[in-house]
Design an enzyme around this catalytic site. Structure first.
Site, PDB file in Angstrom:
ATOM      1  N   CYS A 269       4.922 -46.259   3.521  1.00 59.68           N
ATOM      2  CA  CYS A 269       4.094 -47.452   4.015  1.00 59.68           C
ATOM      3  C   CYS A 269       4.829 -48.690   4.185  1.00 59.68           C
ATOM      4  O   CYS A 269       4.778 -49.203   5.382  1.00 59.68           O
ATOM      5  CB  CYS A 269       2.735 -47.487   3.094  1.00 59.68           C
ATOM      6  SG  CYS A 269       1.931 -46.098   2.823  1.00 59.68           S
TER       7      CYS A 269
HETATM    8  C1  UGA Z   1       1.506 -49.437  -0.542  1.00 60.59           C
HETATM    9  C2  UGA Z   1       0.452 -50.145  -1.192  1.00 60.59           C
HETATM   10  O1  UGA Z   1       0.432 -50.507  -2.436  1.00 60.59           O
HETATM   11  C3  UGA Z   1      -1.137 -49.729  -0.853  1.00 60.59           C
HETATM   12  O2  UGA Z   1      -1.912 -50.792  -1.063  1.00 60.59           O
HETATM   13  C4  UGA Z   1      -1.392 -49.116   0.471  1.00 60.59           C
HETATM   14  O3  UGA Z   1      -2.560 -48.410   0.552  1.00 60.59           O
HETATM   15  C5  UGA Z   1      -0.148 -47.860   0.676  1.00 60.59           C
HETATM   16  O4  UGA Z   1       1.262 -48.656   0.376  1.00 60.59           O
HETATM   17  C6  UGA Z   1      -0.405 -47.853   2.274  1.00 60.59           C
HETATM   18  O5  UGA Z   1      -0.316 -48.453   3.174  1.00 60.59           O
HETATM   19  O6  UGA Z   1      -0.801 -46.554   2.499  1.00 60.59           O
HETATM   20  P1  UGA Z   1       2.416 -46.998  -2.000  1.00 60.59           P
HETATM   21  O7  UGA Z   1       3.192 -46.935  -0.851  1.00 60.59           O
HETATM   22  O8  UGA Z   1       1.968 -45.808  -2.419  1.00 60.59           O
HETATM   23  O9  UGA Z   1       1.319 -48.184  -1.675  1.00 60.59           O
HETATM   24  O10 UGA Z   1       3.148 -47.514  -3.223  1.00 60.59           O
HETATM   25  P2  UGA Z   1       3.492 -48.898  -4.140  1.00 60.59           P
HETATM   26  O11 UGA Z   1       2.938 -48.629  -5.428  1.00 60.59           O
HETATM   27  O12 UGA Z   1       2.984 -49.980  -3.341  1.00 60.59           O
HETATM   28  O13 UGA Z   1       5.215 -48.951  -4.174  1.00 60.59           O
HETATM   29  C7  UGA Z   1       5.939 -49.383  -2.909  1.00 60.59           C
HETATM   30  C8  UGA Z   1       7.318 -49.429  -3.296  1.00 60.59           C
HETATM   31  O14 UGA Z   1       7.314 -50.925  -3.884  1.00 60.59           O
HETATM   32  C9  UGA Z   1       7.819 -48.617  -4.070  1.00 60.59           C
HETATM   33  O15 UGA Z   1       9.100 -48.206  -3.813  1.00 60.59           O
HETATM   34  C10 UGA Z   1       7.965 -49.412  -5.597  1.00 60.59           C
HETATM   35  O16 UGA Z   1       9.058 -48.838  -6.222  1.00 60.59           O
HETATM   36  C11 UGA Z   1       8.364 -50.882  -4.768  1.00 60.59           C
HETATM   37  N1  UGA Z   1       7.826 -51.824  -5.919  1.00 60.59           N
HETATM   38  C12 UGA Z   1       6.527 -51.777  -6.182  1.00 60.59           C
HETATM   39  C13 UGA Z   1       9.048 -52.567  -6.381  1.00 60.59           C
HETATM   40  O17 UGA Z   1      10.191 -52.397  -6.111  1.00 60.59           O
HETATM   41  N2  UGA Z   1       8.126 -53.683  -7.435  1.00 60.59           N
HETATM   42  C14 UGA Z   1       7.197 -53.934  -7.790  1.00 60.59           C
HETATM   43  O18 UGA Z   1       6.805 -54.645  -8.650  1.00 60.59           O
HETATM   44  C15 UGA Z   1       6.097 -52.987  -7.136  1.00 60.59           C
END
Ligand code: UGA
Length: 430
Positions: A269
């Site tokens: 995403c």
């Molecule tokens: C993300 C959004 O959080 C959701 O709200 C949205 O619905 C979704 O995309 C989408 O558009 O379908 P997701 O991709 O499942 O969800 O994962 P996240 O938990 O948001 O993590 C995304 C990335 O950011 C991961 O690689 C994670 O490791 C990274 N991340 C997250 C960080 O590097 N630091 C953080 O503090 C949080």
């Protein structure tokens, strides 16, 4: 209500099962016969906590699946939950959405009475009204604003907590341009809102709803990149970035979530959506400097991780263990995982790579069939000259004596998860 969901990927399957759970009758339409058979047999085609139970409970009753678009005629509302991948230049690829809209429109040509079609997929502003709606109207012969309405309902669920996020959302966004469409959307969401923890319901326009989704993901991705920018400065000064970031998170205007600094954001995403809104902004004559910088910082983090490795070990000919291949913990999804640019760079540098992930190995192997894979972190570390930590799987926090079997115990931690101890050369990225 009678609902149809076109598409049974992550979002489509989750929302179908959850809408059944809150009391609607749901039919899921997908061209993939295997997925349809699996849903009808009561088996969730994807792994998400809680989804198996919902599918098992409602399949054959309030939830069914079919390959026949004709099933939408017996429903009041259809959600389009089809993939919107990226083109090579970052633009959104709408070909699957357009094909879905054509099939849906053709099926609706034989329906008497009103129908509401809601875009659930992430699409750039104006797509629903300017691309999807005209296809639906042309194929169905229906009149927009008459017996056909379109709406937009962006989805904010995360992989790994999809069911919980959908059933207990921070907010529900309902985009509509007509009172009839808005009223139907309210009817669909009322039972969900009633059982959730009183989420705000934002009633807005269709293009606004489309933009809210990009603004949400763009803001979160930029927040992580800003945290990484700050953490990189801290690193250069020898300051503890975790203390700095957790302190700023206490300011309620900043908030503590998504300040996790490290090797950056991946997944299906953030990278796709940030690229798509940047490309769309440029198309309308705006240069989105902050979002471009968010991507630039994100692209640099894996490069910086390798620089930290080179501070201790020359990767040429070295055995390097890559711990964590999934794009985040709790999933076997490797799409746009930070491990991908890292392994590519390691291979370019002639390193001997061994990968380990608790669940994502088989998916990663499809892209990198030629590297070694270990079935435990311990065996990946055995004899390695260095370890790179890429995904913050909790089990990496517990690694201890396993480091003793490394040839040289150099640990370069991209997620600040490994517990420092005597006897290892520990280097954090941030
Ligand atoms: C993300 C959004 O959080 C959701 O709200 C949205 O619905 C979704 O995309 C989408 O558009 O379908 P997701 O991709 O499942 O969800 O994962 P996240 O938990 O948001 O993590 C995304 C990335 O950011 C991961 O690689 C994670 O490791 C990274 N991340 C997250 C960080 O590097 N630091 C953080 O503090 C949080």
């Amino acid at each position: 209500m009678q609902l149809s969901i076109v598409g049974s990927g992550y979002v489509g399957t989750t929302i179908a099962a959850c809408f059944a759970e809150v009391g609607h009758d749901v039919v899921n339409v997908d061209i993939d016969e295997e997925i349809v058979a699996s849903l009808n047999a009561g088996d969730a085609p994807i792994h998400e906590p809680g989804l198996d139970d919902l599918v098992a409970e409602h399949a054959g009753d309030r939830l069914r699946a079919t390959t026949d678009y004709g099933a939408v005629r017996d429903t009041d509302v259809t959600f389009l939950a089809l993939p919107t991948p990226s083109e090579a230049d970052g633009h959104i690829d709408l070909s699957i959405m357009k094909a879905g809209a054509r099939s849906l429109g053709a099926a609706l040509a034989e329906k008497d009475g009103h129908h509401l079609v809601v875009t659930k997929s992430t699409v750039v502003p104006t797509t629903t009204e300017e691309v999807i709606a005209p296809i639906l109207a042309a194929e169905s012969g229906k009149t927009l604003g008459g017996d056909l309405d379109v709406g937009m309902n962006p989805e904010f669920l995360r992989e790994g907590s999809a069911v919980e996020d959908f059933l207990d959302p921070d907010k529900v966004v309902l985009g509509s341009e007509t009172e009839r469409g808005a009223s139907l959307l309210r009817d669909v969401f009322d039972p969900l809102v009633a059982q959730a923890d009183d989420p705000p319901v934002v009633e807005t326009g269709v293009a606004e709803a489309e933009m809210i989704k990009y603004a949400n993901n763009g803001f979160l991705a930029a927040k992580i990149s800003l945290a990484n920018d700050i953490a990189n400065i801290c690193k250069e000064y020898g300051i503890d970035s975790e203390e700095v970031l957790s302190a700023i998170g206490l300011d309620h205007r900043i908030g503590s979530s998504f300040l996790g600094a490290g090797v950056g954001w991946g997944g299906s995403c953030f990278p796709k959506d940030v690229a798509a809104i940047i490309a769309a902004a440029r198309d309308v004559g705006y240069d989105p400097a902050m979002l471009e910088a968010a991507v630039e910082v994100n692209d640099r983090q894996p490069v910086r991780l390798l620089e930290r490795l080179r501070d201790h070990v020359d990767p040429d000919g070295a055995r390097v263990a890559v711990l964590g291949l999934a794009f985040k913990p709790g999933t076997d999804d490797v799409r746009n995982s930070r491990a991908i640019p890292l392994v590519e760079a390691l291979l370019d540098a002639n390193a001997d790579v061994v990968g380990y992930d608790p669940v994502a190995t088989e998916n990663f192997r499809e892209t990198f069939p030629g590297i070694d894979y270990a079935d435990s972190a311990e065996s990946a570390l055995d004899g390695a000259d260095a370890a790179l930590v890429v995904t913050d799987w909790p089990e990496f926090a517990d690694l201890d004596s396993a480091f003793d079997s490394m040839s040289t115990p150099v640990v370069v931690d991209g997620r600040r998860i490994v517990t420092r101890r005597d006897g290892i050369v520990y280097e954090s990225l941030v």
